[in-house]
Motif scaffolding. Sequence first.
Motif, PDB file in Angstrom:
ATOM      1  N   MET A   1     -14.296 -24.767  -5.660  1.00 20.25           N
ATOM      2  CA  MET A   1     -13.865 -24.529  -7.043  1.00 20.25           C
ATOM      3  C   MET A   1     -13.201 -25.781  -7.608  1.00 20.25           C
ATOM      4  SD  MET A   1     -11.252 -21.628  -8.504  1.00 20.25           S
ATOM      5  CE  MET A   1     -10.806 -21.581 -10.232  1.00 20.25           C
ATOM      6  N   TRP A   2     -13.531 -26.106  -8.851  1.00 24.47           N
ATOM      7  CA  TRP A   2     -12.964 -27.281  -9.522  1.00 24.47           C
ATOM      8  C   TRP A   2     -11.645 -26.871 -10.166  1.00 24.47           C
ATOM      9  CZ3 TRP A   2     -16.293 -30.626 -13.376  1.00 24.47           C
ATOM     10  CH2 TRP A   2     -15.544 -31.742 -13.764  1.00 24.47           C
ATOM     11  N   LYS A   3     -10.540 -27.349  -9.610  1.00 20.15           N
ATOM     12  CA  LYS A   3      -9.219 -26.935 -10.072  1.00 20.15           C
ATOM     13  C   LYS A   3      -8.812 -27.616 -11.373  1.00 20.15           C
ATOM     14  CE  LYS A   3      -7.384 -25.912  -5.455  1.00 20.15           C
ATOM     15  NZ  LYS A   3      -6.310 -26.247  -4.478  1.00 20.15           N
ATOM     16  N   GLY A   4      -9.115 -28.901 -11.504  1.00 26.12           N
ATOM     17  CA  GLY A   4      -8.627 -29.642 -12.665  1.00 26.12           C
ATOM     18  C   GLY A   4      -7.144 -29.939 -12.528  1.00 26.12           C
ATOM     19  N   ILE A   5      -6.511 -30.296 -13.616  1.00 20.93           N
ATOM     20  CA  ILE A   5      -5.080 -30.596 -13.596  1.00 20.93           C
ATOM     21  C   ILE A   5      -4.367 -29.815 -14.696  1.00 20.93           C
ATOM     22  CG2 ILE A   5      -5.403 -32.909 -12.638  1.00 20.93           C
ATOM     23  CD1 ILE A   5      -4.936 -34.024 -15.446  1.00 20.93           C
ATOM     24  N   GLU A   6      -3.126 -29.517 -14.463  1.00 17.15           N
ATOM     25  CA  GLU A   6      -2.301 -28.832 -15.448  1.00 17.15           C
ATOM     26  C   GLU A   6      -1.500 -29.876 -16.199  1.00 17.15           C
ATOM     27  OE1 GLU A   6       1.475 -26.039 -15.057  1.00 17.15           O
ATOM     28  OE2 GLU A   6      -0.334 -24.995 -14.364  1.00 17.15           O
ATOM     29  N   ILE A   7      -1.857 -30.120 -17.451  1.00 16.78           N
ATOM     30  CA  ILE A   7      -1.220 -31.180 -18.228  1.00 16.78           C
ATOM     31  C   ILE A   7       0.226 -30.835 -18.551  1.00 16.78           C
ATOM     32  CG2 ILE A   7      -1.317 -32.447 -20.418  1.00 16.78           C
ATOM     33  CD1 ILE A   7      -4.317 -32.195 -20.346  1.00 16.78           C
ATOM     34  N   THR A   8       0.489 -29.589 -18.867  1.00 16.26           N
ATOM     35  CA  THR A   8       1.848 -29.151 -19.145  1.00 16.26           C
ATOM     36  C   THR A   8       1.997 -27.709 -18.684  1.00 16.26           C
ATOM     37  OG1 THR A   8       3.556 -28.963 -20.866  1.00 16.26           O
ATOM     38  CG2 THR A   8       1.333 -28.310 -21.463  1.00 16.26           C
ATOM     39  N   ARG A   9       3.202 -27.261 -18.559  1.00 11.01           N
ATOM     40  CA  ARG A   9       3.443 -25.914 -18.048  1.00 11.01           C
ATOM     41  C   ARG A   9       3.015 -24.854 -19.048  1.00 11.01           C
ATOM     42  NH1 ARG A   9       9.587 -26.569 -15.529  1.00 11.01           N
ATOM     43  NH2 ARG A   9       9.061 -28.182 -13.972  1.00 11.01           N
ATOM     44  N   GLY A  10       2.521 -23.752 -18.508  1.00 12.11           N
ATOM     45  CA  GLY A  10       2.175 -22.621 -19.353  1.00 12.11           C
ATOM     46  C   GLY A  10       0.813 -22.674 -20.006  1.00 12.11           C
ATOM     47  N   VAL A  11      -0.021 -23.663 -19.625  1.00 12.45           N
ATOM     48  CA  VAL A  11      -1.369 -23.755 -20.190  1.00 12.45           C
ATOM     49  C   VAL A  11      -2.386 -23.779 -19.059  1.00 12.45           C
ATOM     50  CG1 VAL A  11      -0.566 -25.011 -22.221  1.00 12.45           C
ATOM     51  CG2 VAL A  11      -1.358 -26.285 -20.223  1.00 12.45           C
ATOM     52  N   ASP A  12      -3.622 -23.447 -19.382  1.00 13.76           N
ATOM     53  CA  ASP A  12      -4.686 -23.486 -18.380  1.00 13.76           C
ATOM     54  C   ASP A  12      -4.954 -24.923 -17.950  1.00 13.76           C
ATOM     55  OD1 ASP A  12      -4.935 -20.748 -18.636  1.00 13.76           O
ATOM     56  OD2 ASP A  12      -6.518 -20.885 -20.164  1.00 13.76           O
ATOM     57  N   SER A  13      -5.429 -25.074 -16.735  1.00 13.38           N
ATOM     58  CA  SER A  13      -5.741 -26.407 -16.226  1.00 13.38           C
ATOM     59  C   SER A  13      -6.920 -27.005 -16.991  1.00 13.38           C
ATOM     60  CB  SER A  13      -6.062 -26.341 -14.733  1.00 13.38           C
ATOM     61  OG  SER A  13      -7.178 -25.506 -14.500  1.00 13.38           O
ATOM     62  N   GLY A  27      -9.146 -34.036 -12.106  1.00 13.03           N
ATOM     63  CA  GLY A  27      -9.156 -33.245 -10.886  1.00 13.03           C
ATOM     64  C   GLY A  27      -8.059 -33.670  -9.927  1.00 13.03           C
ATOM     65  N   VAL A  28      -7.811 -32.836  -8.939  1.00 12.08           N
ATOM     66  CA  VAL A  28      -6.842 -33.143  -7.890  1.00 12.08           C
ATOM     67  C   VAL A  28      -7.408 -34.251  -7.010  1.00 12.08           C
ATOM     68  CG1 VAL A  28      -5.565 -32.211  -5.936  1.00 12.08           C
ATOM     69  CG2 VAL A  28      -6.000 -30.776  -7.931  1.00 12.08           C
ATOM     70  N   ALA A  29      -6.557 -35.173  -6.585  1.00  9.47           N
ATOM     71  CA  ALA A  29      -7.005 -36.310  -5.781  1.00  9.47           C
ATOM     72  C   ALA A  29      -7.193 -35.894  -4.325  1.00  9.47           C
ATOM     73  CB  ALA A  29      -6.010 -37.460  -5.890  1.00  9.47           C
ATOM     74  N   SER A  30      -8.245 -35.144  -4.073  1.00 10.31           N
ATOM     75  CA  SER A  30      -8.577 -34.723  -2.709  1.00 10.31           C
ATOM     76  C   SER A  30     -10.080 -34.838  -2.521  1.00 10.31           C
ATOM     77  CB  SER A  30      -8.137 -33.280  -2.463  1.00 10.31           C
ATOM     78  OG  SER A  30      -8.886 -32.381  -3.260  1.00 10.31           O
ATOM     79  N   MET A  31     -10.520 -34.985  -1.264  1.00  7.51           N
ATOM     80  CA  MET A  31     -11.944 -35.115  -0.998  1.00  7.51           C
ATOM     81  C   MET A  31     -12.693 -33.841  -1.378  1.00  7.51           C
ATOM     82  SD  MET A  31     -13.108 -38.003  -0.144  1.00  7.51           S
ATOM     83  CE  MET A  31     -14.712 -37.443   0.453  1.00  7.51           C
ATOM     84  N   HIS A  32     -12.066 -32.693  -1.167  1.00  9.19           N
ATOM     85  CA  HIS A  32     -12.720 -31.433  -1.513  1.00  9.19           C
ATOM     86  C   HIS A  32     -12.991 -31.361  -3.023  1.00  9.19           C
ATOM     87  CE1 HIS A  32     -13.751 -27.189  -1.560  1.00  9.19           C
ATOM     88  NE2 HIS A  32     -12.851 -27.001  -2.518  1.00  9.19           N
ATOM     89  N   GLU A  33     -11.989 -31.688  -3.820  1.00  7.50           N
ATOM     90  CA  GLU A  33     -12.165 -31.672  -5.277  1.00  7.50           C
ATOM     91  C   GLU A  33     -13.188 -32.706  -5.707  1.00  7.50           C
ATOM     92  OE1 GLU A  33      -9.846 -30.519  -9.145  1.00  7.50           O
ATOM     93  OE2 GLU A  33     -10.536 -29.535  -7.345  1.00  7.50           O
TER      94      GLU A  33
END
Length: 232
Positions: A1-13, A27-33
């Motif tokens: 699953m592509w998580k993305g990043i949360e730019i600010t609190r309380g909003v979707d990634s 995206g998250v800095a991981s090999m899986h992502e």
Amino acid sequence: MWKGIEITRGVDSTTHSQFDDDTCLFGVASMHEAMVIKKVLDSYSWATGQEINWDKSEIFFFHTEVGSQRAITRLFGIKIGQLPGKFLGMPFFVGAGKAEIWKGLLDGCKAKMEGWKTKWISLAGRLLMLKTVVSAMPIFPMACFKLPGLVIKSMQQKMRKFLWNGNQEQDKILLMAWDKVCKPKGGGGAWLRDWRLINEAMGAKLEMGKRHASGRTLGMGDHRWIPSPPSR
């Protein structure tokens, strides 16, 4: 699953953002992502027949170990971008009140007026130049950021001197206050754009678009972009 990043609190990634013909992926800095994103891009290329130009692509890391950076970079086969970077002439990140960030914009406007001062241009001609060229130069930056008051004040001082003197550096008698120059012709002004008001209008438009997209209403004075209405 592509998580993305949360730019600010309380909003979707956020997973992506597009402007014109450019696309930014988050995206998250991981090999899986990274493998998930790579699979999405490969699937897109297979389905559409369009190839991604990796030579013009860059990847940016934040608080990521060097080993992870190298592994992810090898997976995509692209180079690591350097910050601070720019997109369409604007910086990726702007700190509050960072007047030095806008030096390029100010220098560009000053260079235009500097080139005109050696030519024989009437007052009406200088006014037309300011309206059609200099006042239009900051429109895109103002649609993205709130300019520091110091930047706006400095630029409007140069414009005022150029209008009345033909030279942005010389101090001579000013025939009309600047706020009156910016008023409509029906109100006795020359209808020259006020950078501060343009910035507020562009910011309000941006906020209204965001709230409309999320189904929220916008009340006057409930956001920093929109000044409170004057008291009667």
